[in-house]
Each structure stands twice: as structure tokens, then as C-alpha cells.
Design a protein around this motif. Structure first.
Motif, PDB file in Angstrom:
ATOM      1  N   GLY A   1      39.122  47.210 -36.122  1.00  0.00           N
ATOM      2  CA  GLY A   1      39.465  45.885 -35.627  1.00  0.00           C
ATOM      3  C   GLY A   1      38.264  44.994 -35.357  1.00  0.00           C
ATOM      4  O   GLY A   1      38.395  43.924 -34.775  1.00  0.00           O
ATOM      5  N   LYS A   2      37.073  45.413 -35.769  1.00  0.00           N
ATOM      6  CA  LYS A   2      35.845  44.630 -35.566  1.00  0.00           C
ATOM      7  C   LYS A   2      35.602  43.731 -36.777  1.00  0.00           C
ATOM      8  O   LYS A   2      35.753  44.164 -37.921  1.00  0.00           O
ATOM      9  N   VAL A   3      35.222  42.492 -36.510  1.00  0.00           N
ATOM     10  CA  VAL A   3      34.889  41.564 -37.594  1.00  0.00           C
ATOM     11  C   VAL A   3      33.592  42.030 -38.248  1.00  0.00           C
ATOM     12  O   VAL A   3      32.586  42.227 -37.574  1.00  0.00           O
ATOM     13  N   TYR A   4      33.652  42.229 -39.565  1.00  0.00           N
ATOM     14  CA  TYR A   4      32.445  42.626 -40.296  1.00  0.00           C
ATOM     15  C   TYR A   4      31.974  41.530 -41.244  1.00  0.00           C
ATOM     16  O   TYR A   4      30.867  41.595 -41.775  1.00  0.00           O
TER      17      TYR A   4
ATOM     18  N   GLU B   1      37.971  35.536 -41.270  1.00  0.00           N
ATOM     19  CA  GLU B   1      37.335  36.708 -40.679  1.00  0.00           C
ATOM     20  C   GLU B   1      37.977  37.967 -41.229  1.00  0.00           C
ATOM     21  O   GLU B   1      39.195  38.108 -41.199  1.00  0.00           O
TER      22      GLU B   1
ATOM     23  N   THR C   1      32.443  37.062 -41.821  1.00  0.00           N
ATOM     24  CA  THR C   1      33.032  35.736 -41.644  1.00  0.00           C
ATOM     25  C   THR C   1      32.623  34.908 -42.852  1.00  0.00           C
ATOM     26  O   THR C   1      31.442  34.864 -43.215  1.00  0.00           O
TER      27      THR C   1
ATOM     28  N   THR D   1      38.196  42.118 -40.898  1.00  0.00           N
ATOM     29  CA  THR D   1      37.961  43.153 -39.892  1.00  0.00           C
ATOM     30  C   THR D   1      37.997  44.535 -40.546  1.00  0.00           C
ATOM     31  O   THR D   1      38.673  44.749 -41.546  1.00  0.00           O
ATOM     32  N   ASN D   2      37.272  45.465 -39.935  1.00  0.00           N
ATOM     33  CA  ASN D   2      37.260  46.841 -40.419  1.00  0.00           C
ATOM     34  C   ASN D   2      38.411  47.630 -39.787  1.00  0.00           C
ATOM     35  O   ASN D   2      39.221  47.074 -39.049  1.00  0.00           O
TER      36      ASN D   2
END
Length: 142
Positions: free
Chosen positions: A10-13, A4, A15, A6-7
Motif C-alpha cells: 500500500g506504499k506509493v512507489y 500514484e 507518482t 502503490t506496491n
């Protein structure tokens, strides 16, 4: 095991996961995509393609928001030649047809052209079927 990315928030952008049963790498892109994030993500997906000597990529953009035109030229001129050189032959790209991301995907598709088998889909199942058929064709020596 999925990777994963993350940006800065901290958000997964993205997978990335190798699917041993299907023998392809699956990329699931989510949200708005920055140039830096696309470069990092596209480069990261080269590792499982290489590690598994995998010629098939299922690239899912159904959850992408907005265009990503800012990275198309880099994908076409930098990433795609490296992916092809390490053995990528089939690239199934899934988009939501009514999205702005679909416009960026079409530009990428035109740019990559005949350098590898690339097809755009609006349905993930159709994309998976296309990759399965490609795998069977290669496996049967046809």
C-alpha cells in the motif's frame, strides 16, 4: 492530476504527473523497485506522454533505494522502443550518484544509447534546465 502507483504494502512507489507549464511528464520513483512495479510504472507513464503528445520525460530516481538491474533489459528492449515510437525524444534521468540505483541507471543509459536524447543528472534543477533548453531548441526550429 497526479497518478500514484502503490506496491503490495500500500506504499506509493511512483507518482506520475504531466506538467503543462513545462510540457513534460514527471515520474517520481520512491523506495525499492520490483520488476513488476517497474513494468507497471513505466507502462503507466506512457499514457500521459501519449495523451499530451509529450516528447519530454523527467524521471526522478533520487528516492530510489537499491539497484533495479532486474528491469534494465526490459526497459531497453521493450519500453524504450514503444516510448520512442509514440514520440519520446528527451529523457532526463535524475539519480543520487552514490546510490546503487545509479549503477542500474548507467546500464539503462548505455542500453538505450543513441535511440533518443537521454542524459543522467545528479541534480533535478539541471535536468529540468536541460529539458527546457531542448524544448526551446525544438520550438525555435533550430
Amino acid at each position: 492530476m497526479a497518478l500514484e502507483l502503490t506496491n503490495g504494502f500500500g506504499k506509493v512507489y511512483l507518482t506520475i504527473e504531466y506538467n503543462p507549464a513545462s510540457e513534460w511528464v514527471y515520474n517520481n520513483w520512491v523506495g525499492y523497485q520490483t520488476y513488476t512495479g517497474i513494468v507497471a510504472g513505466a507502462d503507466a507513464c506512457l499514457a500521459p506522454l501519449r495523451e499530451h503528445a509529450c516528447p519530454y520525460l523527467l524521471n526522478d530516481n533520487r528516492q530510489v533505494l537499491g539497484p533495479w538491474d532486474h528491469a534494465v533489459e526490459w526497459i531497453v528492449t521493450d519500453w524504450a522502443p514503444r516510448a520512442i515510437a509514440q514520440g519520446l525524444t528527451h529523457f532526463a534521468h535524475v539519480v543520487s550518484p552514490e546510490s546503487l540505483a545509479a549503477i542500474s541507471a548507467e546500464a539503462m543509459h548505455i542500453g538505450i544509447g543513441g535511440k533518443l536524447q537521454m542524459k543522467m543528472f545528479g541534480d533535478i534543477d539541471e535536468a529540468a534546465d536541460w529539458l527546457r533548453q531542448a524544448r526551446q531548441t525544438v520550438g525555435s526550429g533550430s
